[in-house]
Design a protein around this motif. Structure first.
Motif, PDB file in Angstrom:
ATOM      1  N   THR A 154       0.825  -1.201   0.000  1.00 52.73           N
ATOM      2  CA  THR A 154       0.000   0.000   0.000  1.00 52.73           C
ATOM      3  C   THR A 154       0.865   1.259   0.000  1.00 52.73           C
ATOM      4  O   THR A 154       2.079   1.205   0.211  1.00 52.73           O
ATOM      5  CB  THR A 154      -0.906   0.030   1.245  1.00 52.73           C
ATOM      6  OG1 THR A 154      -0.067   0.089   2.419  1.00 52.73           O
ATOM      7  CG2 THR A 154      -1.789  -1.200   1.308  1.00 52.73           C
ATOM      8  N   VAL A 155       0.207   2.407  -0.203  1.00 53.15           N
ATOM      9  CA  VAL A 155       0.907   3.695  -0.171  1.00 53.15           C
ATOM     10  C   VAL A 155       1.537   3.917   1.203  1.00 53.15           C
ATOM     11  O   VAL A 155       2.701   4.322   1.311  1.00 53.15           O
ATOM     12  CB  VAL A 155      -0.071   4.844  -0.495  1.00 53.15           C
ATOM     13  CG1 VAL A 155       0.602   6.203  -0.294  1.00 53.15           C
ATOM     14  CG2 VAL A 155      -0.592   4.720  -1.926  1.00 53.15           C
ATOM     15  N   GLY A 156       0.776   3.643   2.254  1.00 54.77           N
ATOM     16  CA  GLY A 156       1.299   3.816   3.608  1.00 54.77           C
ATOM     17  C   GLY A 156       2.470   2.904   3.912  1.00 54.77           C
ATOM     18  O   GLY A 156       3.411   3.292   4.608  1.00 54.77           O
ATOM     19  N   PHE A 187       6.440   4.034   4.836  1.00 48.99           N
ATOM     20  CA  PHE A 187       7.216   3.527   5.971  1.00 48.99           C
ATOM     21  C   PHE A 187       8.523   2.885   5.505  1.00 48.99           C
ATOM     22  O   PHE A 187       9.584   3.127   6.093  1.00 48.99           O
ATOM     23  CB  PHE A 187       6.380   2.514   6.756  1.00 48.99           C
ATOM     24  CG  PHE A 187       7.005   2.100   8.055  1.00 48.99           C
ATOM     25  CD1 PHE A 187       7.119   2.996   9.099  1.00 48.99           C
ATOM     26  CD2 PHE A 187       7.481   0.806   8.233  1.00 48.99           C
ATOM     27  CE1 PHE A 187       7.692   2.619  10.308  1.00 48.99           C
ATOM     28  CE2 PHE A 187       8.053   0.421   9.437  1.00 48.99           C
ATOM     29  CZ  PHE A 187       8.163   1.330  10.475  1.00 48.99           C
ATOM     30  N   VAL A 188       8.463   2.071   4.437  1.00 47.59           N
ATOM     31  CA  VAL A 188       9.665   1.385   3.933  1.00 47.59           C
ATOM     32  C   VAL A 188      10.707   2.403   3.460  1.00 47.59           C
ATOM     33  O   VAL A 188      11.898   2.312   3.814  1.00 47.59           O
ATOM     34  CB  VAL A 188       9.295   0.421   2.784  1.00 47.59           C
ATOM     35  CG1 VAL A 188      10.562  -0.099   2.096  1.00 47.59           C
ATOM     36  CG2 VAL A 188       8.467  -0.739   3.304  1.00 47.59           C
ATOM     37  N   LEU A 217      15.569   5.997   4.355  1.00 42.93           N
ATOM     38  CA  LEU A 217      16.048   7.376   4.485  1.00 42.93           C
ATOM     39  C   LEU A 217      16.678   7.627   5.852  1.00 42.93           C
ATOM     40  O   LEU A 217      17.619   8.419   5.965  1.00 42.93           O
ATOM     41  CB  LEU A 217      14.906   8.358   4.250  1.00 42.93           C
ATOM     42  CG  LEU A 217      14.443   8.531   2.805  1.00 42.93           C
ATOM     43  CD1 LEU A 217      13.260   9.494   2.733  1.00 42.93           C
ATOM     44  CD2 LEU A 217      15.587   9.044   1.931  1.00 42.93           C
ATOM     45  N   VAL A 218      16.178   6.960   6.877  1.00 39.66           N
ATOM     46  CA  VAL A 218      16.764   7.109   8.215  1.00 39.66           C
ATOM     47  C   VAL A 218      18.239   6.713   8.184  1.00 39.66           C
ATOM     48  O   VAL A 218      19.101   7.418   8.721  1.00 39.66           O
ATOM     49  CB  VAL A 218      15.996   6.255   9.246  1.00 39.66           C
ATOM     50  CG1 VAL A 218      16.824   6.092  10.525  1.00 39.66           C
ATOM     51  CG2 VAL A 218      14.655   6.889   9.581  1.00 39.66           C
ATOM     52  N   THR A 253       6.667   8.778  13.577  1.00 34.97           N
ATOM     53  CA  THR A 253       5.904   9.723  12.761  1.00 34.97           C
ATOM     54  C   THR A 253       5.402   9.072  11.481  1.00 34.97           C
ATOM     55  O   THR A 253       4.211   9.173  11.141  1.00 34.97           O
ATOM     56  CB  THR A 253       6.769  10.952  12.422  1.00 34.97           C
ATOM     57  OG1 THR A 253       7.219  11.568  13.632  1.00 34.97           O
ATOM     58  CG2 THR A 253       5.977  11.965  11.599  1.00 34.97           C
ATOM     59  N   ILE A 254       6.291   8.392  10.763  1.00 33.82           N
ATOM     60  CA  ILE A 254       5.866   7.807   9.487  1.00 33.82           C
ATOM     61  C   ILE A 254       5.012   6.561   9.686  1.00 33.82           C
ATOM     62  O   ILE A 254       4.224   6.202   8.805  1.00 33.82           O
ATOM     63  CB  ILE A 254       7.070   7.504   8.567  1.00 33.82           C
ATOM     64  CG1 ILE A 254       8.078   6.574   9.262  1.00 33.82           C
ATOM     65  CG2 ILE A 254       7.725   8.787   8.110  1.00 33.82           C
ATOM     66  CD1 ILE A 254       9.201   6.131   8.338  1.00 33.82           C
TER      67      ILE A 254
END
Length: 200
Positions: free
Chosen positions: A49-51, A55-56, A61-62, A80-81
């Motif tokens: 999904t978009v959500g 998250f992935v 990015l972290v 947050t994400i």
């Protein structure tokens, strides 16, 4: 109102409102922001999904941001994400419609942009971790000594290119989002700051 409670309230409610706004923008089929276009585009080419992709990509990015600024990964931003990803999936499921008239597309888009700006202005009042995508802007600025404006432009352009390659929902609304979301946030933030200062 207790200051801590006020911050938590602003943080959670702001993220929910922002998620509703972003979902409306996606459903408008008028064009999304660069990052959301990327998430939708990659979602259309996968079973996630978009959500989930929010998250992935945020996890990746972290670690990338950590590499850029040569520090430990900021895992707090994953909260947050996670909230945003979950809320966006729920909102996209509940707001399952496609405006078939141009007027409705434009109206849905502007409603989404307004809610997104309000939500973002509200959630930053919590003063918790910002999203990894926003952290990337600061990481690039720190690593390459760029202004925040140039860092923001580079990150948005990168996400925009990925969204375009993945056939994400990029359109006229993308231009409006890019140029007006920032000013809208600048308009709302001082008002929320005054409100929460008075209530705490």
């Amino acid at each position: 109102m207790n200051k801590t409670y006020a911050r938590v309230f602003a943080y959670i409610v702001g993220l929910i409102i922002q998620s509703v706004g972003l979902s409306l923008i996606i459903r408008s089929d008028f064009g999304t922001g660069p990052w959301d276009g990327f998430y939708v585009g990659i979602s259309n080419h996968s079973g996630l999904t978009v959500g989930s992709w929010l998250f992935v990509v945020g996890i990746l990015l972290v670690f990338f941001n950590s590499y850029l600024i040569k520090s430990k990964p900021n895992f707090i931003s994953l909260i947050t994400i996670f909230i945003m990803g979950l809320c966006m999936d729920c909102c996209l499921y509940l707001l399952d419609f496609e405006p078939d008239q141009a007027e409705m597309q434009v109206l849905t888009f502007w409603a989404g942009l307004l809610l997104t700006s309000i939500g973002m202005s509200l959630y930053v009042q919590g003063k918790f971790a910002i999203t990894p995508a926003d952290q990337l802007m600061y990481a690039l600025s720190h690593r390459f000594r760029l202004s925040l404006m140039w860092s923001k432009t580079l990150t948005d352009m990168g996400a925009l290119m990925l969204a375009f390659l993945l056939h994400g929902p990029i359109g006229f609304g993308t231009i409006i989002y890019t140029f007006l979301c920032g000013p809208f946030i600048q308009f709302f933030i001082p008002k929320f700051e005054r409100f929460f200062t008075q209530k705490t």
